[in-house]
Design an enzyme around this catalytic site. Structure first.
Site, PDB file in Angstrom:
ATOM      1  N   HIS A 143      10.098  41.686  -3.618  1.00 46.21           N
ATOM      2  CA  HIS A 143      10.696  40.352  -3.845  1.00 46.21           C
ATOM      3  C   HIS A 143       9.967  39.207  -3.124  1.00 46.21           C
ATOM      4  CE1 HIS A 143      12.603  41.525  -0.099  1.00 46.21           C
ATOM      5  NE2 HIS A 143      13.405  42.374  -0.681  1.00 46.21           N
TER       6      HIS A 143
ATOM      7  N   ASP B 140      15.677  43.257  -7.626  1.00 46.97           N
ATOM      8  CA  ASP B 140      16.344  43.218  -6.322  1.00 46.97           C
ATOM      9  C   ASP B 140      17.869  43.215  -6.525  1.00 46.97           C
ATOM     10  OD1 ASP B 140      16.391  43.362  -3.566  1.00 46.97           O
ATOM     11  OD2 ASP B 140      16.386  41.193  -3.277  1.00 46.97           O
TER      12      ASP B 140
ATOM     13  N   HIS C  56      10.105  44.749   2.905  1.00 46.56           N
ATOM     14  CA  HIS C  56      10.973  43.575   2.752  1.00 46.56           C
ATOM     15  C   HIS C  56      10.517  42.612   3.845  1.00 46.56           C
ATOM     16  CE1 HIS C  56      15.222  41.716   2.611  1.00 46.56           C
ATOM     17  NE2 HIS C  56      14.625  41.134   3.625  1.00 46.56           N
TER      18      HIS C  56
ATOM     19  N   ASP D  62      14.053  48.714   3.436  1.00 47.48           N
ATOM     20  CA  ASP D  62      14.542  47.504   2.750  1.00 47.48           C
ATOM     21  C   ASP D  62      15.879  47.015   3.296  1.00 47.48           C
ATOM     22  OD1 ASP D  62      14.447  45.404   0.906  1.00 47.48           O
ATOM     23  OD2 ASP D  62      15.851  46.457  -0.373  1.00 47.48           O
TER      24      ASP D  62
ATOM     25  N   PHE E 276      24.186  38.729   1.720  1.00 43.55           N
ATOM     26  CA  PHE E 276      23.053  38.298   0.906  1.00 43.55           C
ATOM     27  C   PHE E 276      22.963  39.171  -0.344  1.00 43.55           C
ATOM     28  CE2 PHE E 276      21.887  36.902   5.156  1.00 43.55           C
ATOM     29  CZ  PHE E 276      21.278  35.672   4.932  1.00 43.55           C
TER      30      PHE E 276
END
Ligand SMILES: [Zn+2]
Length: 331
Positions: A141, A213, A88, A61, A231
């Site tokens: 996600h 997340d 991811h 991830d 991010f």
């Protein structure tokens, strides 16, 4: 997720996480191990040893498993161990340098866009490799309609493919993005059409889980220009309230379905058995579907403040959480 320092790519790190979580005793922690050493996308991590130490899935991830070839190796290994591979999904070559979803809004803000295909190309690859290997695949996600279509097609064929959606992706869209790094996350906030498709998937069972997340960052790292900020946003404190306010109350999904998405859905993805019954561990969240409140990030017990939901009003909230029969949180 293993994208910590140190990276959870070996059994001693896994054991450290499990032991510290048990000592804290406030929450269940099921660690996910890195798929590759250092999540570098080169050599396989010690997956079997990490499984013995307590991991429930593997993932690199922060980025996708680097190549289809490596994904095949990871999946072959994980199939034998009956572990899900969580990916991811963002194709690095399309994602490169982007900071928000590509479209009219990114042009207006003058920010470099990321096309929706950055995600769905990677989901398509993963579903193909899952078909090749028969391994359990879970898309983390997930944010676009095209990705959901790949997952639906895989489920239709009986493949063990599952997916999750975050509260921010079922709540916000690219048009909501402001020049404020609390709107910067990957995958980026998607289009209005994508959000509608995700909500449909949450309601009809194509989406298996809601997952936060949760990505806390130090305030100083987010307090910079949009392009330079890391991010990710926090999510734990607003997850259930967003589910109740954005999905249940507007009549988009039933209460039963919402509860499944937070409980049995994710448990099934990870192969964790949980039920409310005598002699079972009493892990419960007691919530009010109706209490009115306003989230103030400054009052949060979290060390991080990177949320786009500061000042937002909600209907519904958790009132208490019980772990192993002990009340660990009371509103
Ligand atoms: Zn991720």
């Amino acid at each position: 997720m293993p994208n910590t320092q140190p990276i959870n790519d070996n059994a001693s790190v896994t054991r450290g996480i499990v032991e510290r979580a048990a000592a804290a005793g406030a929450v269940r922690v099921w660690p996910i191990g890195a798929a590759s050493v250092g999540s570098k996308g080169e050599a396989l991590a010690e997956i079997a040893a990490m499984k013995d130490a307590g991991i429930v899935a593997v993932s690199d991830d922060g980025k996708p498993v680097a190549t289809a070839r490596l994904m095949r190796q990871v999946m072959d290994y994980c199939r034998a161990l009956d572990l899900p591979v969580i990916d991811h999904c963002e194709d690095p070559s399309l994602f490169a340098g982007g900071v928000m979803r590509e479209g009219p809004r990114s042009i207006r803000l003058g920010l470099k866009g990321i096309p929706a295909q950055s995600e769905s190309i990677c989901v398509g690859r993963d579903v193909e490799v899952a078909m090749l290997t028969g391994a359990r695949l879970h898309i983390a996600h997930m944010s676009t309609r095209a990705s959901l279509e790949y997952v639906r097609a895989a489920k239709k064929q009986g493949l063990p493919v599952t997916c999750e959606v975050t509260p921010h992706h079922f709540t916000l869209i690219d048009e909501d993005v402001r020049y404020d790094s609390h709107y910067k996350m990957n995958p980026p906030l998607a289009s209005r059409e994508d959000r509608a498709a995700l909500i449909e998937g949450l309601a009809d069972g194509s989406v298996d889980a809601i997952a936060t997340d949760h990505a806390p960052h130090h305030p100083s790292s987010k307090d910079v220009e949009f392009d330079r900020a890391p991010f990710g946003i926090t999510g734990f404190e607003t997850a259930l309230a967003l589910g109740l306010s954005e999905l249940l109350h507007p009549g988009k999904i039933s209460l039963k379905r919402l509860v499944e998405l937070f409980t049995t859905g994710p448990a099934r993805v990870l192969g964790i058995e949980r039920k409310i019954a005598a002699d079972e561990p009493a892990d419960l969240t007691i919530f009010s579907p109706d209490v009115a409140w306003t989230f103030r990030a400054a009052d949060s017990p979290s060390k991080s403040r990177n949320t786009p939901f500061d000042g937002r009003s909600f209907r519904g909230a958790p009132m208490a959480t019980v772990v192993a029969g002990r009340i660990v949180y009371r509103r």
